[in-house]
Design a protein around this motif. Structure first.
Motif, PDB file in Angstrom:
ATOM      1  N   LYS A   1       0.828  -1.215   0.000  1.00 30.72           N
ATOM      2  CA  LYS A   1       0.000   0.000   0.000  1.00 30.72           C
ATOM      3  C   LYS A   1       0.859   1.261   0.000  1.00 30.72           C
ATOM      4  N   GLU A   2       1.955   1.226   0.736  1.00 29.97           N
ATOM      5  CA  GLU A   2       2.853   2.383   0.785  1.00 29.97           C
ATOM      6  C   GLU A   2       3.361   2.733  -0.625  1.00 29.97           C
ATOM      7  N   PHE A   3       3.779   1.713  -1.356  1.00 35.14           N
ATOM      8  CA  PHE A   3       4.275   1.959  -2.719  1.00 35.14           C
ATOM      9  C   PHE A   3       3.140   2.353  -3.665  1.00 35.14           C
ATOM     10  N   GLU A   4       1.995   1.729  -3.516  1.00 40.73           N
ATOM     11  CA  GLU A   4       0.858   2.078  -4.377  1.00 40.73           C
ATOM     12  C   GLU A   4       0.422   3.518  -4.160  1.00 40.73           C
ATOM     13  N   ASP A   5       0.467   3.972  -2.928  1.00 41.90           N
ATOM     14  CA  ASP A   5       0.114   5.373  -2.631  1.00 41.90           C
ATOM     15  C   ASP A   5       1.112   6.340  -3.273  1.00 41.90           C
ATOM     16  N   LYS A   6       2.400   6.010  -3.178  1.00 41.57           N
ATOM     17  CA  LYS A   6       3.427   6.856  -3.802  1.00 41.57           C
ATOM     18  C   LYS A   6       3.255   6.889  -5.315  1.00 41.57           C
ATOM     19  N   PHE A   7       2.932   5.737  -5.875  1.00 43.56           N
ATOM     20  CA  PHE A   7       2.747   5.629  -7.321  1.00 43.56           C
ATOM     21  C   PHE A   7       1.530   6.448  -7.759  1.00 43.56           C
ATOM     22  N   ALA A   8       0.433   6.332  -7.024  1.00 39.71           N
ATOM     23  CA  ALA A   8      -0.772   7.111  -7.341  1.00 39.71           C
ATOM     24  C   ALA A   8      -0.492   8.604  -7.251  1.00 39.71           C
ATOM     25  N   ASP A   9       0.294   9.006  -6.250  1.00 39.50           N
ATOM     26  CA  ASP A   9       0.659  10.429  -6.123  1.00 39.50           C
ATOM     27  C   ASP A   9       1.437  10.907  -7.341  1.00 39.50           C
ATOM     28  N   ALA A  10       2.343  10.058  -7.845  1.00 36.94           N
ATOM     29  CA  ALA A  10       3.171  10.448  -8.992  1.00 36.94           C
ATOM     30  C   ALA A  10       2.335  10.579 -10.257  1.00 36.94           C
ATOM     31  N   ILE A  11       1.551   9.566 -10.567  1.00 39.68           N
ATOM     32  CA  ILE A  11       0.813   9.575 -11.829  1.00 39.68           C
ATOM     33  C   ILE A  11      -0.345  10.559 -11.824  1.00 39.68           C
ATOM     34  N   SER A  12      -0.831  10.908 -10.629  1.00 41.27           N
ATOM     35  CA  SER A  12      -1.943  11.866 -10.558  1.00 41.27           C
ATOM     36  C   SER A  12      -1.453  13.311 -10.518  1.00 41.27           C
ATOM     37  N   ASN A  13      -0.132  13.501 -10.462  1.00 41.78           N
ATOM     38  CA  ASN A  13       0.461  14.833 -10.460  1.00 41.78           C
ATOM     39  C   ASN A  13       0.948  15.150 -11.875  1.00 41.78           C
ATOM     40  N   ASP A  14       0.043  15.579 -12.735  1.00 45.94           N
ATOM     41  CA  ASP A  14       0.330  15.894 -14.133  1.00 45.94           C
ATOM     42  C   ASP A  14       1.000  14.729 -14.848  1.00 45.94           C
ATOM     43  N   LEU A  15       0.498  13.524 -14.559  1.00 41.78           N
ATOM     44  CA  LEU A  15       0.953  12.294 -15.208  1.00 41.78           C
ATOM     45  C   LEU A  15       2.485  12.210 -15.235  1.00 41.78           C
ATOM     46  N   ASN A  16       3.070  12.194 -14.045  1.00 40.95           N
ATOM     47  CA  ASN A  16       4.525  12.175 -13.924  1.00 40.95           C
ATOM     48  C   ASN A  16       5.039  10.740 -14.076  1.00 40.95           C
ATOM     49  N   THR A  17       5.096  10.282 -15.336  1.00 42.23           N
ATOM     50  CA  THR A  17       5.521   8.904 -15.590  1.00 42.23           C
ATOM     51  C   THR A  17       6.998   8.689 -15.301  1.00 42.23           C
ATOM     52  N   SER A  18       7.806   9.725 -15.433  1.00 42.10           N
ATOM     53  CA  SER A  18       9.231   9.561 -15.120  1.00 42.10           C
ATOM     54  C   SER A  18       9.420   9.275 -13.631  1.00 42.10           C
ATOM     55  N   MET A  19       8.633   9.933 -12.775  1.00 42.96           N
ATOM     56  CA  MET A  19       8.688   9.631 -11.345  1.00 42.96           C
ATOM     57  C   MET A  19       8.156   8.226 -11.073  1.00 42.96           C
ATOM     58  N   ALA A  20       7.134   7.811 -11.827  1.00 39.98           N
ATOM     59  CA  ALA A  20       6.594   6.460 -11.678  1.00 39.98           C
ATOM     60  C   ALA A  20       7.659   5.419 -12.008  1.00 39.98           C
ATOM     61  N   VAL A  21       8.469   5.682 -13.039  1.00 41.79           N
ATOM     62  CA  VAL A  21       9.561   4.766 -13.398  1.00 41.79           C
ATOM     63  C   VAL A  21      10.628   4.755 -12.306  1.00 41.79           C
ATOM     64  N   THR A  22      10.928   5.919 -11.724  1.00 42.98           N
ATOM     65  CA  THR A  22      11.881   5.989 -10.612  1.00 42.98           C
ATOM     66  C   THR A  22      11.412   5.131  -9.443  1.00 42.98           C
TER      67      THR A  22
END
Length: 494
Positions: free
Chosen positions: A378-399
């Motif tokens: 859940k911790e990682f899923e929350d971080k991932f959701a934060d990244a992709i929901s912030n102007d679709l930050n796919t580079s952060m999602a890859v990080t």
């Protein structure tokens, strides 16, 4: 309640919090291809980023319905209603009918669209299916005084609008107004330079292959009207998000808003999502430069299409992205390293190592594993959701994907997180790891194969091709097939 979501809205020229008309549901329209030629990898970048947006919204709890058109009539070589019809030009180029061209390039488009991990739209509608809808909208715009007939064609009258340049700042508006005064292919039937065609008749093109009866004579629709009508046919009078490439903003999307809101009498679409260009070192990718670099061509050169997707996801959708084979080769290495890391995770866990290697069966094993640490997941899923929901930050999602491998948790949890992220990234790392026969191979056979490949490489370098071929045959006799690719020599057991 869905996770909050924001992205850059081209209409407001800022990052907006996304609020759909109906809570939890998203109606989305995306401009499809004009199927007169292959879609180059720059076109496909746009569809990859749209796919990421849709999957990101779904990951964050939204139910998305997406409609896409297929332009098989009415798109002229200039987006501003001048030049030759692109479909007719394609038919002449290949000595085929327009519909043969449309069928061939529609199939080619979706072959490449699917290969990069995209999910197909819920509705795909060719423009030629909707002629009655186009005629009805034109009739209504004429009745409301937003359109006029001149020279046999029907035009939209942009002077009737308070603000035609809806996507532009004050400075951009001034530049555009100067630009249209310099229009080199002037249509003398227009009242205003910015007016655009809703319906063409034979008075403009005598040799148009596709034409239909209309109240204004035999003819065919303008390009811009098809998206408005197809959207309304399947999504109703309102849509939440309209997507396209930045080259669609003017005049195509500008004209869509003009005619749609004049027809409806209210705001049509609140949020507009545009992806930037893919460039090579000579400039923007274009079909006019000669040979078209497609996803299928990349495959023929030995590249996995998902490597190209990975390349695109590492950059922000609003930034121009420069393509080169050197950069793609580096992406191949990075992608293969991720696959190897996944293989190592599987090999490190006895239960996962023994699990059925069919992808769906294996993923079910991971998802139902008692070893998965739900709190870490859940911790990682929350971080991932934060990244992709912030102007679709796919580079952060890859990080974050890289961070998973470094996390202080077990293999089952890491694989569960990677599986979760792949709902958006669609890189199929686990599938590739399971398909790699080297993961479970006998160590002695693996050492022999590697030695044979090295001996063959040395023979090829010495231009001793007879020996190289003999080594290939030797491997094949032992049930090992090798293939030379840009990613290096690949082998499989046969």
């Amino acid at each position: 309640m869905p996770h909050s979501f924001s992205f850059y809205n081209t209409l407001s020229r800022k990052i907006d919090d996304f609020v759909p008309r109906e809570e939890g549901k998203v109606s989305m329209y995306t401009c499809g291809p004009t199927v007169y030629h292959f879609a180059h990898i720059g076109n496909i970048r746009t569809y990859i980023m749209q796919d990421a947006l849709i999957k990101a919204l779904e990951y964050c709890g939204y139910d998305v319905k997406r409609v896409m058109n297929i332009t098989d009539v009415g798109h002229l070589s200039s987006d501003a209603d001048t030049g030759e019809d692109k479909m007719l030009a394609g038919a002449k180029r290949e000595h085929k009918t327009v519909m043969e061209i449309a069928d061939f390039y529609t199939k080619a488009f979706f072959k490449d669209f699917d290969a990069v991990g995209n999910k197909r739209p819920d509705v795909i509608e060719p423009a030629t299916n909707c002629i009655p809808e186009f005629i009805h909208m034109v009739e209504t715009l004429l009745e409301k005084g937003y359109a006029y007939v001149a020279g046999g064609n029907v035009y939209f009258d942009t002077s009737k609008l308070e603000d035609y340049y809806v996507f532009s700042s004050a400075i951009e508006k001034e530049e555009l107004q100067v630009g249209v005064r310099d229009d080199v292919e002037e249509d003398t039937a227009k009242k205003n330079k910015t007016d655009f065609v809703l319906w063409f008749t034979k008075s403009k093109f005598e040799d148009q292959a596709l034409k239909w009866d209309s109240p204004w004579g035999v003819g065919y629709p303008g390009w811009h009207i098809e998206c408005s009508c197809i959207s309304m046919k399947h999504l109703g009078e309102y849509i939440d998000i309209h997507c396209g490439g930045v080259d669609n903003i003017f005049p195509h999307h500008t004209n869509e808003i003009a005619q749609s809101e004049s027809y409806l009498g209210h705001e049509w679409c609140k949020y507009w999502f545009h992806s930037n260009h893919l460039n090579d070192r000579a400039g923007k990718m274009s079909k006019s430069k000669g040979a078209v670099l497609t996803v299928s061509v990349l495959q023929e050169k030995g590249y996995d299409p998902l490597v190209y997707r990975f390349f695109c996801l590492q950059s922000h959708y609003r930034k121009p992205l420069e393509f080169s084979f050197d950069v793609l080769d580096n992406t191949v290495t990075a992608y293969n390293n991720l696959v190897k890391k996944v293989e190592a995770l599987i090999a490190s866990d006895d239960a996962l190592k023994a699990a059925d290697k069919n992808l769906e069966s294996f993923l079910n094993t991971v998802r139902n594993s008692a070893d998965v640490d739900k709190a870490v997941l859940k911790e990682f899923e929350d971080k991932f959701a934060d990244a992709i929901s912030n102007d679709l930050n796919t580079s952060m999602a890859v990080t974050l994907l890289y961070d998973v491998f470094k996390a202080d948790t077990n293999a089952a949890t890491k694989l569960a997180i990677i599986d979760s992220f792949d709902k958006v990234l669609s890189l199929d790392l686990i599938g590739h790891a399971l398909a790699d026969d080297s993961a479970d191979i006998d160590p002695e056979l693996e050492a022999y194969i590697k030695d044979a490949i090295e001996r063959r490489a040395a023979a090829k370098k010495a231009k001793d091709f007879a020996t190289a071929d003999a080594i290939r045959d030797e491997l094949l006799a032992k049930g090992v097939e090798i293939k030379d690719t840009r990613e290096g020599v690949k082998w499989t057991l046969v």
